[in-house]
Scaffold this active site. Structure first.
Site, PDB file in Angstrom:
ATOM      1  N   VAL A  82      67.193  89.532 124.023  1.00 32.65           N
ATOM      2  CA  VAL A  82      68.394  89.832 123.248  1.00 32.65           C
ATOM      3  C   VAL A  82      67.986  89.994 121.789  1.00 32.65           C
ATOM      4  O   VAL A  82      67.305  89.135 121.219  1.00 32.65           O
ATOM      5  CB  VAL A  82      69.448  88.725 123.385  1.00 32.65           C
ATOM      6  CG1 VAL A  82      70.700  89.078 122.569  1.00 32.65           C
ATOM      7  CG2 VAL A  82      69.821  88.515 124.848  1.00 32.65           C
ATOM      8  N   ASP A  86      78.885  80.420 136.331  1.00 35.57           N
ATOM      9  CA  ASP A  86      77.757  79.871 135.585  1.00 35.57           C
ATOM     10  C   ASP A  86      78.256  79.234 134.285  1.00 35.57           C
ATOM     11  O   ASP A  86      77.690  79.451 133.213  1.00 35.57           O
ATOM     12  CB  ASP A  86      76.716  80.950 135.288  1.00 35.57           C
ATOM     13  CG  ASP A  86      75.351  80.357 134.906  1.00 35.57           C
ATOM     14  OD1 ASP A  86      75.107  79.167 135.218  1.00 35.57           O
ATOM     15  OD2 ASP A  86      74.542  81.069 134.290  1.00 35.57           O
ATOM     16  N   LYS A 107      71.401  93.186 124.479  1.00 35.08           N
ATOM     17  CA  LYS A 107      70.651  92.673 125.624  1.00 35.08           C
ATOM     18  C   LYS A 107      69.864  93.829 126.229  1.00 35.08           C
ATOM     19  O   LYS A 107      70.447  94.807 126.702  1.00 35.08           O
ATOM     20  CB  LYS A 107      71.618  92.077 126.653  1.00 35.08           C
ATOM     21  CG  LYS A 107      70.961  91.344 127.801  1.00 35.08           C
ATOM     22  CD  LYS A 107      72.036  90.670 128.652  1.00 35.08           C
ATOM     23  CE  LYS A 107      71.439  89.849 129.785  1.00 35.08           C
ATOM     24  NZ  LYS A 107      72.500  89.159 130.579  1.00 35.08           N
ATOM     25  N   LEU A 148      66.739  87.482 119.233  1.00 27.00           N
ATOM     26  CA  LEU A 148      67.588  86.292 119.323  1.00 27.00           C
ATOM     27  C   LEU A 148      67.150  85.370 120.447  1.00 27.00           C
ATOM     28  O   LEU A 148      67.312  84.155 120.359  1.00 27.00           O
ATOM     29  CB  LEU A 148      69.053  86.699 119.544  1.00 27.00           C
ATOM     30  CG  LEU A 148      69.702  87.517 118.418  1.00 27.00           C
ATOM     31  CD1 LEU A 148      71.135  87.880 118.800  1.00 27.00           C
ATOM     32  CD2 LEU A 148      69.686  86.743 117.116  1.00 27.00           C
ATOM     33  N   GLY A 149      66.616  85.927 121.517  1.00 24.12           N
ATOM     34  CA  GLY A 149      66.184  85.110 122.638  1.00 24.12           C
ATOM     35  C   GLY A 149      65.609  85.974 123.740  1.00 24.12           C
ATOM     36  O   GLY A 149      65.782  87.194 123.758  1.00 24.12           O
ATOM     37  N   GLY A 168      64.781  86.031 128.157  1.00 20.00           N
ATOM     38  CA  GLY A 168      64.959  85.454 129.482  1.00 20.00           C
ATOM     39  C   GLY A 168      63.866  85.934 130.408  1.00 20.00           C
ATOM     40  O   GLY A 168      62.870  86.523 129.969  1.00 20.00           O
ATOM     41  N   PHE A 210      63.892  88.393 132.509  1.00 19.54           N
ATOM     42  CA  PHE A 210      63.767  89.839 132.685  1.00 19.54           C
ATOM     43  C   PHE A 210      64.394  90.616 131.527  1.00 19.54           C
ATOM     44  O   PHE A 210      64.470  91.835 131.561  1.00 19.54           O
ATOM     45  CB  PHE A 210      64.427  90.272 134.002  1.00 19.54           C
ATOM     46  CG  PHE A 210      65.927  90.094 134.027  1.00 19.54           C
ATOM     47  CD1 PHE A 210      66.774  91.160 133.800  1.00 19.54           C
ATOM     48  CD2 PHE A 210      66.493  88.852 134.276  1.00 19.54           C
ATOM     49  CE1 PHE A 210      68.141  91.007 133.808  1.00 19.54           C
ATOM     50  CE2 PHE A 210      67.864  88.690 134.302  1.00 19.54           C
ATOM     51  CZ  PHE A 210      68.696  89.768 134.070  1.00 19.54           C
TER      52      PHE A 210
END
Length: 451
Positions: free
Chosen positions: A21, A140, A36, A13-14, A16, A18
């Site tokens: 997902v 955030d 995750k 899905l994506g 980052g 580190f």
């Protein structure tokens, strides 16, 4: 198919800095989750591990309609690739929020009316009120963390920067959504900065663009607020808009300006926001919201079917990408390394909606050759995944700005149809949409069908 603990991983899905997902399905219950995954082996950044544990500590006891729910976690799991190789990982299984990001929808289909914005602002405030009463601040709040479920309910995501302290000193958040006191490096209230960022999001929902680049005196738009020239701020933002100053209602302007005040003591509390005349205005019913989304989705589907059906010449991509090898963009003069692999075309999952996706009847190899040509022509760096038909791109950035990074997956819808899914990994969200629009144009006649 890769597995992680009791989960079978369907697709990425994506990614980052580190973690990544995955869309995954529990092997016993069949439930879909957002998994995750972080490597938990030698060389792992311990500060990143602290953020993950902080996220777990914040989410494990939270349960509210407008928050993404933490379902499961394991600090000592194994990620097993289809080849059989294993990696020690730490995973979090999160509620799958299948309606996409709220701001993907706005960027693709247009701004909200104030009534529709009020519907979602209420849900943001209700979610924040719940976590604040639990002694937690998010720290955030930003567009990427405002998700929608299948019934168009808003869900606040990603508690990695959350805090249980009343006052904070660490610089946490995302540029563009941080309150001025964070930039100044002074102690600040986590709850107050949450509401500041929510004010920015409220503005974006109605304007379809942010009110300023950063809440700093160096920013010309925010400087108008910090120096008490709010009237000029609104004149600037309505100069080229239909209706001029009346583009925004007077009550809307009053609430947003107060939430974005430079002095945190001059901002309204959560209780005062709920008593504000704009907040108490008319709110659409759930049925009206569903109708609004269906109408916009139908218009978007029609637009995604390109009028120009000409297939562009992407034959140059054959020289930089070949099926069944791992290849990466490299500095000129260095030797390219290709490793034999068997890349899998991941399945399109209709339960998971993206607004930054389009459809094609071209072959996966032709689509990947187009991506290779795009990477060579426009990207600073590009990498092809060694498991899926998936490529990652890092674009060239303007001086002093974070480059846009994004991933493109080619997914199997059926024997004849593919989905090209585009997901932002880093960088400014509004710049990403410019990149996405240009990428879709680059594919030309490859974007030749609808779902």
């Amino acid at each position: 198919m890769a597995t992680c603990g009791p989960y079978r991983c369907i697709k990425t899905l994506g990614k980052g800095g580190f973690s990544e997902v995955k869309l995954a399905r529990h092997s016993e219950t069949g439930a879909l989750v957002a998994l995750k995954i972080m490597k938990n082996s030698g060389g792992f950044d311990t500060s990143m591990m602290e953020l993950v544990r902080n996220e777990i500590d914040a989410m494990k006891d939270l349960d509210h309609l407008n928050l993404v729910k933490l379902l499961d976690w394991d600090e000592d799991a194994k990620y097993v690739r289809p080849s059989g190789t294993q990696v020690k990982v730490f995973y979090l299984a999160l509620e799958l929020v299948s309606g996409g990001e709220l701001f993907d929808f706005i960027a693709e289909t247009g701004r909200f009316t104030e009534d529709v914005a009020r519907y979602y602002f209420h849900q943001m405030i209700e979610g924040l009120e719940y976590i604040h009463t639990q002694g937690v601040s998010h720290r955030d709040i930003k567009p990427e963390n405002m998700m929608l479920d299948a019934e168009h309910n808003l869900k606040i995501a990603d508690f990695g920067f959350s805090s249980s302290q009343a006052m904070n000193e660490t610089k946490r958040g995302t540029d563009g959504y941080m309150a001025p006191e964070i930039y100044k490096g002074v102690k600040y209230s986590g709850q107050s900065v949450d509401l500041f960022a929510t004010g920015i999001i409220l503005f974006i929902m109605v304007a379809q663009h942010p009110p300023f680049t950063a809440a700093s005196a160096r920013d010309p738009h925010y400087k108008l607020i910090s120096t008490n020239r709010v009237d000029v701020f609104w004149k600037v933002h309505t100069k080229r808009k239909e209706g001029g100053l009346d583009y925004f209602s007077e009550e809307f302007r009053d609430l947003v300006a107060s939430m974005l005040s430079y002095n945190p003591h001059e901002r309204p509390s959560l209780a005062e926001i709920k008593e504000h005349p704009w907040y108490k205005g008319p709110v659409p019913t759930k049925e009206e919201i569903t109708e609004e989304f269906n109408d916009r989705s139908n218009q978007l589907a029609a637009l995604n079917n390109q009028e120009d059906q000409t297939i562009p010449d992407h034959s140059a991509g054959a020289g930089v990408w070949q099926p069944n090898v791992v290849q990466r963009s490299i500095p000129k003069g260095e030797e390219s390394k290709a490793i034999d692999i068997e890349r899998v075309l991941a399945d399109y999952v209709p339960e998971l909606k993206r607004y930054t996706e389009f459809y094609s009847t071209s072959s996966a190899d032709d689509l990947f050759r187009a991506l290779a040509t795009y990477g060579e022509d426009y990207a600073q760096e590009h990498t092809f995944d060694d498991e899926e038909y998936r490529a990652s791109f890092k674009m060239k950035a303007k001086a002093g700005e974070t480059p846009v990074e994004f991933s493109v997956s080619v997914l199997k819808v059926d024997d004849d149809k593919k989905c090209i899914e585009v997901v932002k990994d880093d960088g400014d969200k509004f710049e990403f949409y410019e990149v996405y629009t240009n990428l879709k144009k680059f594919f030309g006649g490859h974007a030749n069908t609808t779902l």
